[in-house]
Scaffold this active site. Structure first.
Site, PDB file in Angstrom:
ATOM      1  N   ARG A 100       0.817  -1.207   0.000  1.00 24.25           N
ATOM      2  CA  ARG A 100       0.000   0.000   0.000  1.00 24.25           C
ATOM      3  C   ARG A 100       0.853   1.259   0.000  1.00 24.25           C
ATOM      4  NH1 ARG A 100      -2.952   2.165  -2.598  1.00 24.25           N
ATOM      5  NH2 ARG A 100      -4.043   0.170  -2.663  1.00 24.25           N
ATOM      6  N   LYS A 135       0.763  25.326  -3.393  1.00 23.77           N
ATOM      7  CA  LYS A 135      -0.451  24.633  -2.937  1.00 23.77           C
ATOM      8  C   LYS A 135      -0.222  23.123  -2.994  1.00 23.77           C
ATOM      9  CE  LYS A 135      -3.341  28.459  -4.516  1.00 23.77           C
ATOM     10  NZ  LYS A 135      -4.389  28.907  -5.477  1.00 23.77           N
ATOM     11  N   LYS A 167       2.514  39.978  -2.712  1.00 23.86           N
ATOM     12  CA  LYS A 167       1.122  39.701  -3.063  1.00 23.86           C
ATOM     13  C   LYS A 167       0.196  40.767  -2.495  1.00 23.86           C
ATOM     14  CE  LYS A 167      -0.034  35.563  -3.913  1.00 23.86           C
ATOM     15  NZ  LYS A 167      -0.525  34.168  -3.815  1.00 23.86           N
ATOM     16  N   GLU A 201       2.512  40.673  -7.574  1.00 26.19           N
ATOM     17  CA  GLU A 201       1.165  40.340  -8.026  1.00 26.19           C
ATOM     18  C   GLU A 201       0.418  41.620  -8.376  1.00 26.19           C
ATOM     19  OE1 GLU A 201      -1.682  37.242  -6.152  1.00 26.19           O
ATOM     20  OE2 GLU A 201      -2.295  39.169  -5.317  1.00 26.19           O
ATOM     21  N   ASP A 222      -2.947  38.504 -12.083  1.00 28.71           N
ATOM     22  CA  ASP A 222      -3.859  37.659 -11.331  1.00 28.71           C
ATOM     23  C   ASP A 222      -5.292  37.747 -11.826  1.00 28.71           C
ATOM     24  OD1 ASP A 222      -4.416  35.835  -9.191  1.00 28.71           O
ATOM     25  OD2 ASP A 222      -5.269  37.501  -8.063  1.00 28.71           O
TER      26      ASP A 222
END
Length: 284
Positions: A100, A135, A167, A201, A222
């Site tokens: 597994r 992410k 950002k 950004e 963005d």
């Protein structure tokens, strides 16, 4: 990105086996003779781009050094349904116990590589490059970003330490700074980390101009439409590289690439890739 090292592979495999095996594989220990041997093959059940085969091998060998492996497909290669990817021989108990964990690594990472390859193929012939993001699954970033490379994609920053990325929330924290939040942020980043690339950004054309004027290396455009992307790229006029981000999918990525952006970042490569169907079949 460099290939996975033997130490990275060993560390990831040992952690996964510790989680899964714990004090012992009670089912296998109770039912399978200590002297039993087996031969098994890892088989693709659907079309895929392979990634993680070394981790799968390491899982079997970590349980027992007596297990022998034969790699039949390499990471970064395509395999169709029914293609054997890896063959293992040796103590049946070890093969059953590691099964597994071995499959988890190769199914998940091949899923990332397969999805990445689909995005790369969708923009074939265009100069844009497909990028991943941060992410990622906690603890698996290095593995998942490796899988992106197996699929033909490119890695964005590895973490918070290897590129300045200013950002919207950074800019919100700098409201009122002169000459403007973007200009102030870029200037401070250059002074503190002169050797790192600085990316900004931008949500609109005013911010695009501010970022280009401030000397940003890359401007992240963005959630812009293809029309807005073209206008932004024209405004930048080669003063910086451009990256499109936000809402990118397989249906939209080619139109985005056709705008002339240098990079297209896709969070889905790692946060939404499904595990592909791979099985371990015991052979006579």
């Amino acid at each position: 990105m460099e290939p996975l090292t033997s130490e990275e592979i060993r560390r990831a495999v040992r952690l996964a086996l510790e989680e899964d095996v714990g004090s012992g594989d009670v089912t296998t220990l109770a039912t399978v003779s200590e002297n039993a041997t087996a031969c098994a093959a890892m088989v693709a059940r659907e079309p895929l781009m392979l990634a993680g085969i070394e981790l799968a091998e390491a899982a079997f060998v970590e349980i027992s050094a007596a297990v022998k492996t034969e790699r039949l497909v390499l990471d970064g290669q395509k395999a169709g349904p029914g293609r054997k990817l890896l063959r293992v021989y040796g103590p049946a108990r070890a093969i059953l116990t590691a099964e597994r964990v071995a499959l988890n690594f190769v199914q998940r990472l091949s899923g990332v590589a397969t999805l990445t390859s689909q995005f790369v193929e969708a923009i074939q012939g265009l100069p844009a490059k497909i990028l991943d993001t941060r992410k990622t699954t906690p603890g698996w970033r290095r593995l998942e970003k490796y899988a992106v490379r197996c699929g033909g994609g490119h890695n964005h920053r590895m973490g918070l330490f290897d590129r300045v990325l200013i950002k919207d929330n950074h800019l919100a924290a700098l409201a009122g700074e002169l000459p403007n939040p973007i200009g102030a942020a870029v200037q401070r980043a250059r002074l503190r980390y002169p050797r790192l690339k600085v990316e900004v950004e931008a949500d609109n054309l005013e911010q695009v101009e501010q970022a280009a004027s401030a000397g940003a290396d890359i401007i992240l455009l963005d959630n812009m439409s293809p029309e807005q992307l073209r206008a932004a790229i024209k405004l930048v006029g080669g003063r910086a590289e451009t990256e499109a981000s936000g809402g990118v999918n397989l249906a939209s990525v080619r139109a985005i690439g056709e705008t002339g952006v240098n990079f297209i970042s896709v969070g889905a490569l790692t946060h939404s890739a499904r595990a592909v169907d791979i099985a371990l079949d015991f052979e006579r």
